[in-house]
Design a protein around this motif. Structure first.
Motif, mmCIF file in Angstrom:
data_model
loop_
_atom_site.group_PDB
_atom_site.id
_atom_site.type_symbol
_atom_site.label_atom_id
_atom_site.label_comp_id
_atom_site.label_asym_id
_atom_site.label_seq_id
_atom_site.Cartn_x
_atom_site.Cartn_y
_atom_site.Cartn_z
ATOM 1 N N PRO A 1 -0.324 4.270 44.614
ATOM 2 C CA PRO A 1 -1.598 4.125 43.909
ATOM 3 C C PRO A 1 -2.522 5.317 44.112
ATOM 4 C CG PRO A 1 -1.396 2.516 45.682
ATOM 5 C CD PRO A 1 -0.061 3.133 45.501
ATOM 6 N N SER A 2 -2.517 5.910 45.301
ATOM 7 C CA SER A 2 -3.388 7.067 45.536
ATOM 8 C C SER A 2 -3.035 8.225 44.603
ATOM 9 C CB SER A 2 -3.287 7.516 46.993
ATOM 10 O OG SER A 2 -1.952 7.873 47.319
ATOM 11 N N GLU A 3 -1.767 8.347 44.247
ATOM 12 C CA GLU A 3 -1.342 9.382 43.301
ATOM 13 C C GLU A 3 -1.798 9.027 41.891
ATOM 14 O OE1 GLU A 3 2.810 11.065 45.142
ATOM 15 O OE2 GLU A 3 2.802 8.972 44.456
ATOM 16 N N LEU A 4 -1.688 7.754 41.533
ATOM 17 C CA LEU A 4 -2.109 7.317 40.201
ATOM 18 C C LEU A 4 -3.617 7.471 40.020
ATOM 19 C CD1 LEU A 4 -0.051 3.994 39.929
ATOM 20 C CD2 LEU A 4 0.568 6.224 38.984
ATOM 21 N N GLN A 5 -4.383 7.281 41.089
ATOM 22 C CA GLN A 5 -5.844 7.244 41.010
ATOM 23 C C GLN A 5 -6.486 8.637 41.024
ATOM 24 O OE1 GLN A 5 -6.590 4.854 44.440
ATOM 25 N NE2 GLN A 5 -5.977 2.925 43.455
ATOM 26 N N GLN A 6 -5.693 9.685 41.223
ATOM 27 C CA GLN A 6 -6.253 11.045 41.310
ATOM 28 C C GLN A 6 -6.990 11.411 40.024
ATOM 29 O OE1 GLN A 6 -2.862 13.502 42.163
ATOM 30 N NE2 GLN A 6 -2.630 12.747 44.248
ATOM 31 N N GLY A 7 -8.260 11.806 40.165
ATOM 32 C CA GLY A 7 -9.056 12.241 39.021
ATOM 33 C C GLY A 7 -9.560 11.116 38.141
ATOM 34 N N ALA A 8 -9.338 9.872 38.536
ATOM 35 C CA ALA A 8 -9.749 8.743 37.695
ATOM 36 C C ALA A 8 -11.257 8.535 37.746
ATOM 37 C CB ALA A 8 -9.041 7.466 38.133
ATOM 38 N N ALA A 9 -11.820 8.068 36.630
ATOM 39 C CA ALA A 9 -13.260 7.784 36.579
ATOM 40 C C ALA A 9 -13.620 6.634 37.510
ATOM 41 C CB ALA A 9 -13.668 7.450 35.141
ATOM 42 N N ARG A 10 -12.768 5.626 37.565
ATOM 43 C CA ARG A 10 -12.978 4.465 38.444
ATOM 44 C C ARG A 10 -11.657 4.191 39.166
ATOM 45 N NH1 ARG A 10 -15.230 3.311 33.560
ATOM 46 N NH2 ARG A 10 -13.396 2.113 32.906
ATOM 47 N N PRO A 11 -11.379 4.908 40.243
ATOM 48 C CA PRO A 11 -10.075 4.771 40.907
ATOM 49 C C PRO A 11 -9.790 3.356 41.390
ATOM 50 C CG PRO A 11 -11.612 6.071 42.235
ATOM 51 C CD PRO A 11 -12.222 5.926 40.895
ATOM 52 N N GLU A 12 -10.845 2.610 41.731
ATOM 53 C CA GLU A 12 -10.651 1.254 42.255
ATOM 54 C C GLU A 12 -10.064 0.304 41.215
ATOM 55 O OE1 GLU A 12 -14.600 1.309 40.234
ATOM 56 O OE2 GLU A 12 -13.548 2.636 41.639
ATOM 57 N N GLN A 13 -10.107 0.709 39.947
ATOM 58 C CA GLN A 13 -9.641 -0.147 38.861
ATOM 59 C C GLN A 13 -8.128 -0.073 38.674
ATOM 60 O OE1 GLN A 13 -11.555 0.886 35.166
ATOM 61 N NE2 GLN A 13 -11.348 -1.165 34.305
ATOM 62 N N ILE A 14 -7.503 0.960 39.206
ATOM 63 C CA ILE A 14 -6.083 1.226 38.966
ATOM 64 C C ILE A 14 -5.266 0.780 40.172
ATOM 65 C CG2 ILE A 14 -4.368 3.022 38.516
ATOM 66 C CD1 ILE A 14 -6.697 4.681 37.284
ATOM 67 N N MET A 15 -4.213 0.019 39.934
ATOM 68 C CA MET A 15 -3.333 -0.413 41.017
ATOM 69 C C MET A 15 -1.900 -0.520 40.506
ATOM 70 S SD MET A 15 -4.630 -4.391 41.314
ATOM 71 C CE MET A 15 -6.362 -3.955 41.132
ATOM 72 N N VAL A 16 -0.960 -0.447 41.424
ATOM 73 C CA VAL A 16 0.447 -0.642 41.072
ATOM 74 C C VAL A 16 0.695 -2.128 40.854
ATOM 75 C CG1 VAL A 16 2.829 -0.528 41.937
ATOM 76 C CG2 VAL A 16 1.276 1.405 42.288
ATOM 77 N N ALA A 17 1.345 -2.458 39.731
ATOM 78 C CA ALA A 17 1.814 -3.824 39.464
ATOM 79 C C ALA A 17 3.247 -3.676 38.967
ATOM 80 C CB ALA A 17 0.928 -4.523 38.440
ATOM 81 N N HIS A 18 4.154 -3.527 39.917
ATOM 82 C CA HIS A 18 5.544 -3.176 39.613
ATOM 83 C C HIS A 18 6.390 -4.436 39.481
ATOM 84 C CE1 HIS A 18 9.686 -1.877 41.119
ATOM 85 N NE2 HIS A 18 9.576 -1.417 39.892
ATOM 86 N N PRO A 19 6.893 -4.726 38.261
ATOM 87 C CA PRO A 19 7.683 -5.938 38.031
ATOM 88 C C PRO A 19 9.176 -5.648 38.104
ATOM 89 C CG PRO A 19 7.206 -4.946 35.936
ATOM 90 C CD PRO A 19 6.684 -3.985 36.994
#
Length: 491
Positions: free
Chosen positions: A119-137
């Protein structure tokens, strides 16, 4: 109130997410630039519609709509859950998240189907990093309940709780990882097994089919219901896990595996594995293999459901949640009109109820009518607690008329009325319908029995009163067509 999910990327996983949401009553808005996306998702939905409703013994909610949109802005409008399933390239994901966050609600959950990125990689540069999370099915998303939920350090507790609540309401199991790691948890196991399997094929030890057989005829079945540690706890016998670890722990230092080494992906190795795989299952199309897989998964998971174990326990909990607040969970005194036949079964015909003629097997009509009787018994107070106290109803006589066909996926409803109910006796009449079409009737005569003596006995005053309320209110209804009919009598 309608719920809306946005699916960004409509491949195999995105299509599976669309099916999971839509068949649980959510409206789904899809964005995928692939011109074939609508066709591909329609095919996934076809597989999901034939298999997913049969997992539960209560009908799924009315299916939500699926719409396709020309932009991410359109797709995320009004969505409370946004699932990203674009290719596994971090630059593509970052561009996607930027477009999503520019248009979506600030309190929407943004889940990523990534199997490897943290998630820390996905959240890089995001406007609201707290909104993004891994949901791996796991594929197929519409059947397998596991989803690895990895929020990362920037996520707020409230948003994580919201995500877990939403996933649970879809019948899924959110495995909340408190610490991020490459490839999360499950794929690290799969990668280890895959790596070892590549060596076994390359070295000529076993073919792709033999390796698959080693899994599906052996430990794969154990893992399906007990996982890894519980399986090994049992393997340790009465002494348990400590004994198992003491006995088999030393072998971990032996050179049994090549987990730290990877065979070179030469053209020869790729051709070898691809050729063996084609010989193993190339006679089936991918869609045929998906349907075979779905048939097997539904059958196995329903077996676990009867034991209330593993994935089956999760399904039972989801089913209880779906029944809550409906007549399927009501007690007798909550039924406003006792003069009307009461709904006791509302469910889809599962895949494993269909016989060689392509329709519901006659034994399953008895199964459905038996469920209706059990539900009515529970309604009047003859529930698990009452039975544990020593009393129950035993079926003494049954008669079923098969009037029309039911097929896999058909939603059947059974309504129940009381033809007679006094003292030790209970006489029930069930009618099974698909929409307005009457497909079968079932007539059950039961006696209340003491479980201590196994002989007829009077029920509790509360049960007798609840039964009498229905019997008296329904006594003025016309006698149903076919009641009291003998086998072979003119129709």
């Amino acid at each position: 109130m309608s719920k809306t999910a946005a699916i960004i990327g409509g491949g195999v996983i995105g299509g599976g997410w669309a099916a999971r949401f839509a068949l649980n009553g959510w409206n789904v808005q899809v964005f995928d630039p692939d011109p074939q996306a609508e066709r591909k998702i329609a095919e996934v939905m076809g597989n999901a519609r034939r298999s997913m409703p049969g997992l539960t013994d209560v009908a799924l909610p009315e299916e939500g709509t699926i719409s396709f949109h020309a932009s991410i802005v359109e797709a995320v409008a009004g969505a409370s859950w946004i699932q990203e399933s674009v290719p596994e390239r971090l630059d593509i994901k970052h561009k996607t998240f930027a477009k999503v966050q520019a248009a979506c609600a600030p309190d929407a959950v943004i889940g990523s189907s990534t199997s490897g990125f943290k998630p820390s990689e996905l959240q890089q540069g995001a406007a609201r990093p707290e909104q993004i999370m891994v949901a791996h099915p796991f594929n197929p998303v519409y059947l397998l309940p596991l989803v690895e939920l990895v929020p990362g350090n920037d996520n707020t507790g409230l948003l994580v709780e919201k995500a877990m609540t939403m996933l649970s309401a879809l019948g899924m199991y959110p495995l909340h990882l408190k610490k991020e790691i490459d490839a999360h948890v499950a794929d690290r196991f799969l990668e280890a097994v895959w790596r070892e399997a590549l060596w076994l094929v390359k070295d000529g030890i076993a073919s792709t089919e033999e390796i698959d057989n080693a899994i599906r005829y052996g430990f794969g079945i154990r893992w399906a219901q007990m996982g890894l540690f519980e399986t090994y706890r049992v393997a340790g016998g009465e002494a348990g896990m400590k004994h198992f670890m003491a006995q088999f722990g030393p072998c971990l230092s032996w050179p049994w595996t090549k987990l730290m080494d990877v065979p070179e992906f030469t053209d020869e190795l790729v051709d070898l594995i691809a050729g063996q795989s084609d010989a193993q299952s190339g006679m089936h199309s991918i869609r045929e293999l998906e349907r075979i897989r779905d048939n097997n998964l539904v059958t196995m998971m329903r077996g676990l459901k009867t034991q209330d174990w593993g994935a089956g326990a999760l399904m039972n909990a989801h089913e209880k949640q779906m029944r809550a607040g409906t007549v399927l969970a009501a007690r007798a005194d909550e039924i406003e009109d006792p003069a009307a036949p009461v709904l006791t079964v509302h469910r889809a015909v599962p895949l494993d109820w269909v016989d060689y003629n392509g329709h519901m097997n006659e034994a399953r009509y008895l199964h459905a009518f038996g469920d209706a009787t059990d539900r009515f018994m529970e309604m009047i107070g003859c529930d698990a607690a009452y039975i544990a106290s020593g009393g129950s109803y035993f079926t003494a006589e049954t008669h079923i008329r098969h009037l029309d066909e039911a097929h896999a996926g058909d939603v059947i409803e059974v309504t129940t009325r009381v033809l007679a109910g006094a003292g030790k006796k209970m006489h029930l009449w069930h009618e099974m319908r698909i929409g307005e079409r009457l497909v079968a009737t079932g007539e059950h005569f039961l006696l209340h029995v003491s479980l201590a003596t196994r002989k007829p006995s009077a029920p509790s005053p509360e049960i007798e009163a609840a039964l009498a309320r229905f019997a008296q209110a329904q006594a003025t209804l016309p006698q149903p067509d076919g009641a009291g009919r003998a086998v072979g009598a003119p129709r």
